[in-house]
Design a protein around this motif. Structure first.
Motif, short mmCIF file in Angstrom:
data_model
loop_
_atom_site.label_atom_id
_atom_site.label_comp_id
_atom_site.label_asym_id
_atom_site.label_seq_id
_atom_site.Cartn_x
_atom_site.Cartn_y
_atom_site.Cartn_z
N VAL A 195 18.31 -36.59 1.58
CA VAL A 195 19.42 -36.60 2.52
C VAL A 195 19.13 -35.56 3.61
O VAL A 195 18.64 -34.48 3.31
N PRO A 196 19.38 -35.90 4.87
CA PRO A 196 19.09 -34.93 5.93
C PRO A 196 20.02 -33.71 5.87
O PRO A 196 21.09 -33.77 5.26
N THR A 197 19.61 -32.65 6.50
CA THR A 197 20.39 -31.40 6.46
C THR A 197 20.72 -30.93 7.88
O THR A 197 20.14 -29.97 8.37
N PRO A 198 21.67 -31.62 8.54
CA PRO A 198 22.02 -31.25 9.92
C PRO A 198 22.96 -30.04 9.96
O PRO A 198 24.15 -30.17 10.24
N LEU A 199 22.44 -28.87 9.67
CA LEU A 199 23.26 -27.66 9.51
C LEU A 199 23.76 -27.13 10.85
O LEU A 199 23.07 -27.31 11.85
N PRO A 200 24.87 -26.42 10.89
CA PRO A 200 25.75 -26.14 9.75
C PRO A 200 26.61 -27.35 9.38
O PRO A 200 27.17 -28.00 10.24
N VAL A 201 26.67 -27.57 8.05
CA VAL A 201 27.49 -28.66 7.51
C VAL A 201 28.80 -28.05 7.00
O VAL A 201 28.80 -26.97 6.39
N HIS A 202 29.91 -28.73 7.27
CA HIS A 202 31.19 -28.27 6.74
C HIS A 202 31.87 -29.37 5.94
O HIS A 202 31.74 -30.55 6.27
N CYS A 203 32.57 -28.96 4.91
CA CYS A 203 33.42 -29.87 4.14
C CYS A 203 34.83 -29.75 4.74
O CYS A 203 35.37 -28.65 4.80
#
Ligand SMILES: Cc1cc2nc3c(=O)[nH]c(=O)nc-3n(C[C@H](O)[C@H](O)[C@H](O)COP(=O)(O)OP(=O)(O)OC[C@H]3O[C@@H](n4cnc5c(N)ncnc54)[C@H](O)[C@@H]3O)c2cc1C
Length: 376
Positions: A195-203
């Protein structure tokens, strides 16, 4: 012992009929650990805690590995091997530089021990070992990390409520958030990729979800945060809001401003999500309808999530005798390895395989080490 047919981690691959799991009474990991400890005690195996190996010692004439240099409470210790050295120092779950170099992610955090920093891999590299499977890992999935800590919460994020999504740097969704049965791999045009990691990720979630229960469950039985740190997430998430780990805002626009995302995009993302919930179909990423609840009741919340994983797979290349190989595929004399440090999973890791490999290659390494001739 019960045999339970399972789907297998990749049910679309051949061999799924043979994929079964064995269910024992009690937690499997506990039983395995106790068995290993009992056997180590029976054989008077000396376990040296707080003894960090730093270097392999090699005979320049013969190329044989003679022992290790280690550190104990600031002191250098030289340990001579009787017959050989078997490296089993785990992966590089908590080495941010190696994570960037090998896993193609800006960062990553272990759900298990933060003491696996790739030492054994570097020790083997220093004497010419070849590497394999360095880009493979059991992960990532996204989880909360207490700011400043070098471990992440886990296991798969599955709070009691379903009114939550992950948003990328550009405030859009980027995956089916609940699709984590393949240790971080997602289907992609006929193959599986991380799965890609397009940071910053937020929930992102709302008040209904906040009240539905803790983001991380009480009495959880594994992972570092639960077993070692023993962190108890508050039942209504209020303690974590109080600490500033979860950001709160009256509107989505205000929330976007607080977490550095584009407000119009966040509003659009949530609008689309809510429409999908009403339709009972996630047309964007196919999240199952039973795991879909709208995000609509203010206040709204966001917590930054990081890529978290159970373990890395890469390390020194080994052969069927558990010998570590050099870049010419020749065994480095008297050097063996076992476990996830150089695991044999090049890509499609099957759940359960890592422990299996520890046991199988630990045994093979042990059996071969004892056949080496002892030094005088
Ligand atoms: C939450 C979680 C769930 C998992 N679930 C499963 C599962 O269901 N099935 C499965 O097969 N696998 C599972 N795994 C993966 C599996 O647990 C690991 O791959 C396996 O335990 C690795 O064993 P190992 O002996 O190779 O390394 P580890 O168990 O990580 O041990 C390595 C040890 O080496 C020590 N060490 C590191 N550097 C040095 C040094 N320089 N000198 C001396 N010692 C050092 C570390 O402190 C550590 O104690 C899970 C992992 C996690 C975190």
């Amino acid at each position: 012992m019960q045999t339970i047919p399972s789907q297998g981690e990749y049910p679309d691959f051949p061999g799924k009929a043979e994929n079964v799991c064995w269910d024992t009474e009690g937690n499997g990991f506990q039983r395995l650990w106790l068995t290993l400890m009992e056997n180590a005690a029976k054989r008077n195996v000396r376990i040296q805690y707080e003894m960090r190996a730093t270097e392999l010692v090699r005979d320049f004439k013969t190329g044989e590995v003679r022992g290790v240099v280690a550190e104990n409470k600031g002191k250098k210790v030289y340990v001579k091997a009787k017959k050989a050295v078997a490296l089993c120092t785990g992966g590089f779950e908590n080495n941010q530089e190696m994570i960037r170099d090998y896993l193609g992610m800006p960062c990553g955090y272990p759900k298990g021990s933060p003491y696996n920093t790739g030492d054994g891999i570097k020790m083997a590299m220093a004497i010419g070992a070849d590497l394999w499977h360095m880009d493979n890992q059991a992960g990532p999935d996204f989880n909360f990390r207490i700011p400043g800590k070098d471990w992440a919460f886990g296991y798969a994020f599955s709070p009691p409520g379903n009114g939550w999504i992950w948003i990328a740097k550009d405030a859009t969704r980027f995956t089916n958030e609940t699709y984590f049965t393949k240790h971080g791999k997602i289907p992609f045009h006929g193959v599986y990729i991380h799965v890609p990691t397009p940071l910053p990720v937020h929930c992102v979630f709302d008040e209904t979800m906040r009240k539905s229960g803790p983001l991380y469950p009480p009495n959880y039985f594994f992972c570092w945060w639960a077993m070692i740190e023993k962190y108890e997430w508050s039942a209504d998430n209020s303690a974590e809001i109080e600490k500033g780990w979860i950001v709160k805002a009256d509107t989505l626009k205000e929330l976007a401003g607080k977490i550095g995302k584009d407000p119009a995009t966040l509003e659009k993302t949530v609008r689309t999500w809510n429409r999908s919930c009403a339709a009972g179909k996630d047309s964007e990423f196919g999240r199952t309808s039973v795991k879909m609840t709208p995000i609509q009741k203010p206040p709204f919340y966001a917590a930054e999530f990081v890529p978290a994983f159970t373990n890395t797979q890469g390390g020194p290349r080994r052969n069927a005798k558990a010998q570590v190989l050099d870049t010419n595929r020749k065994p480095i004399p008297r050097l063996y390895s076992a476990g996830e440090m150089g695991a044999l999973y090049s890509w499609h890791y099957q759940g359960g395989g890592n422990i299996l490999e520890c046991i199988v290659f630990g045994r093979i390494a042990g059996e071969n080490v004892v056949t080496e001739k002892a030094w005088a």
